[in-house]
Design an enzyme around this catalytic site. Structure first.
Site, PDB file in Angstrom:
ATOM      1  N   LYS A 141       2.245  11.012   7.352  1.00  0.00           N
ATOM      2  CA  LYS A 141       1.388  10.751   8.514  1.00  0.00           C
ATOM      3  C   LYS A 141       1.855  11.477   9.793  1.00  0.00           C
ATOM      4  CE  LYS A 141      -1.169   6.952   6.692  1.00  0.00           C
ATOM      5  NZ  LYS A 141      -0.781   5.833   5.839  1.00  0.00           N
ATOM      6  N   PHE A 169       0.854  -1.186   0.000  1.00  0.00           N
ATOM      7  CA  PHE A 169       0.000   0.000   0.000  1.00  0.00           C
ATOM      8  C   PHE A 169       0.889   1.235   0.000  1.00  0.00           C
ATOM      9  CE2 PHE A 169      -2.324   3.583   1.568  1.00  0.00           C
ATOM     10  CZ  PHE A 169      -3.491   3.516   0.827  1.00  0.00           C
ATOM     11  N   ASP A 182       9.350   2.936   2.241  1.00  0.00           N
ATOM     12  CA  ASP A 182       8.136   3.705   2.511  1.00  0.00           C
ATOM     13  C   ASP A 182       7.838   3.565   3.999  1.00  0.00           C
ATOM     14  OD1 ASP A 182       5.640   4.770   2.896  1.00  0.00           O
ATOM     15  OD2 ASP A 182       4.743   3.907   1.089  1.00  0.00           O
TER      16      ASP A 182
HETATM   17  C1  LIG Z   1      -0.988   5.921   4.320  1.00  0.00           C
HETATM   18  C2  LIG Z   1       0.119   5.425   3.487  1.00  0.00           C
HETATM   19  C3  LIG Z   1       0.442   6.036   2.258  1.00  0.00           C
HETATM   20  C4  LIG Z   1      -0.406   7.140   1.645  1.00  0.00           C
HETATM   21  O1  LIG Z   1      -0.476   8.280   2.432  1.00  0.00           O
HETATM   22  P1  LIG Z   1      -1.648   9.355   2.138  1.00  0.00           P
HETATM   23  O2  LIG Z   1      -1.291  10.506   3.022  1.00  0.00           O
HETATM   24  O3  LIG Z   1      -2.943   8.705   2.511  1.00  0.00           O
HETATM   25  O4  LIG Z   1      -1.575   9.697   0.696  1.00  0.00           O
HETATM   26  C5  LIG Z   1       1.529   5.559   1.563  1.00  0.00           C
HETATM   27  N1  LIG Z   1       2.281   4.545   2.040  1.00  0.00           N
HETATM   28  C6  LIG Z   1       2.003   3.935   3.210  1.00  0.00           C
HETATM   29  C7  LIG Z   1       2.884   2.833   3.694  1.00  0.00           C
HETATM   30  C8  LIG Z   1       0.902   4.336   3.968  1.00  0.00           C
HETATM   31  O5  LIG Z   1       0.599   3.700   5.094  1.00  0.00           O
END
Ligand SMILES: *Cc1c(COP(=O)(O)O)cnc(C)c1O
Length: 402
Positions: free
Chosen positions: A254, A140, A225
């Site tokens: 985040k 994700f 990520d």
């Molecule tokens: C939440 C998330 C994203 C996307 O972040 P948004 O601010 O919702 O665009 C990308 N990578 C990971 C691992 C995430 O948990």
């Protein structure tokens, strides 16, 4: 207006792209949120780990208010006096040379993709428009059209094609799959050190290091990520630190703002970030003074309040308490730091609803997994309380929880 009124209004006028629990939150403080009727709940999702510092942290609120009334947005056409200090702080924290500020997580992922591709052409010498990036099943990385194009979740993709080429999806936690997918056109591997939305999937010990070694051997960028796994969630500042490795780039979002404002960043080594020249890439709001001031304070809170240490200490304690639950429907309890998955043999929604009734908010992921990720400011007593609620719900026969 009452709970039902708010829900009806949202359902009538809002797009139905989420299926939230029917709790209408009005205010929050620390680990607690309060609904419109004043009922309080322990937040065990922390906005998908965006509020690691706890809701409405007074220091972050103050920084936001102070900066909002001083200077909020200049665009990058002009400089502002918050961007430099912020970049310095973030590069210190990550040990990376340079910072490229964005707003949402997906934008920072897109930034990493652009950096990796351009590095592939200008530094590695890959033939024009043929670069490949290796990603993983169950990944994700966000919701843009390019990113969902390499998702393996049918619902994320169906109806949104055609998709961007140049991605190779391989099995997660399988080193040989990465090795086989690598070729002279591979510019990067983009990986979640623990797959969050995938269900808190923790790879085998040594796997990340092996992928990193392989990347160095084959002149491929290793990009982590850490949007959800970073900033203390797993008991280290960044999850990749468990493996003692040094990525070429890290994607952060985040909790970078403590939930106050959308702030994300791609941070990278000099050689990677230097592929960008003025005009290559940007964002109107990226690196704005309000975002910088909020992020500076959010990072300071994380370190000064010792939240990473707290996650490292209370996570294993929470895990141990949850593993002592005797329930025929719990298949596995796994986790790292304050990031725990309770895997059930059936859909978790009913148990999440039952937990809600007991004053604890959890959101199921992948149907059958209860994800537990409270703000890192949670106390040992609150962990005890949460563990007891989970015990009561999970040790009650499923049918009695409806
Ligand atoms: C939440 C998330 C994203 C996307 O972040 P948004 O601010 O919702 O665009 C990308 N990578 C990971 C691992 C995430 O948990």
């Amino acid at each position: 207006m009452d709970t039902k009124g708010f829900i009806d209004l949202e359902d009538r006028h809002g797009a139905h792209n989420y299926h939230p629990l029917d709790v209408v939150i009005h205010r929050a403080e620390g680990v607690w949120v309060y609904d419109v009727d004043g009922k309080k709940y322990l937040d065990c999702l922390a906005a998908y780990s965006a509020v690691n510092q706890g809701h409405c942290h007074p220091r972050i609120v103050a920084a936001l208010q102070q900066q909002a009334s001083t200077l909020a947005l200049t665009s990058r056409a002009f400089r502002n006096d918050r961007l430099g200090p912020y970049c310095a702080m973030l590069s210190d924290l990550t040990g990376m040379d340079r910072v490229l500020p964005m707003n949402t997580g997906a934008e920072a992922v897109e930034t990493a993709i652009k950096a990796a591709r351009k590095w592939g052409y200008t530094v590695k010498g890959i033939e024009k428009d043929t670069a490949e990036i290796i990603v993983f099943d169950q990944n994700f990385h966000g919701r843009t059209t390019t990113i969902v194009g390499f998702s393996t979740d049918p619902q994320s993709r169906d109806g949104f094609g055609p998709f961007t080429p140049g991605f190779r999806v391989v099995k997660y936690n399988d080193l040989s799959a990465v090795r086989e997918a690598m070729n002279d056109r591979t510019c990067a591997v983009i990986i979640e050190p623990i797959q969050g939305e995938g269900g808190i999937i923790i790879p085998d010990e040594g796997y990340l290091r092996d992928v990193w070694d392989l990347c160095r051997e084959r002149n491929v960028l290793f990009i982590a990520d850490e949007i959800q796994s970073g900033l203390g969630r797993t008991g280290k500042m960044f999850c990749y630190q468990w493996d003692g490795i040094e990525p070429d780039g890290v994607i952060i979002g985040k909790a970078l703002s403590g939930g106050m404002y959308p702030v994300s960043a791609f941070v990278a080594r000099e050689e990677v970030m230097n592929v960008f020249t003025p005009g290559d890439h940007g964002s109107t709001y990226g690196g704005n003074p309000l975002a910088c001031a909020v992020a500076i304070e959010a990072l300071a809170v994380l370190t000064e309040d010792k939240l990473v240490e707290r996650s490292a200490e209370l996570g294993p304690y929470f895990l141990e308490r949850l593993r002592s639950i005797r329930s025929d429907r719990v298949k596995e309890v796994r986790g790292k730091g304050l990031w725990i998955a309770v895997v059930l043999d059936r859909a978790a929604r009913t148990d999440c609803e039952a937990l809600k009734e007991r004053g604890m908010l959890c959101k199921e992921t992948h149907e059958n997994i209860i994800r537990i990720a409270p703000p890192l400011v949670i106390t040992r007593e609150e962990v005890d309380w949460a563990a007891e609620q989970l015990r009561s719900v999970l040790e009650t026969p499923a049918d009695d929880n409806v």
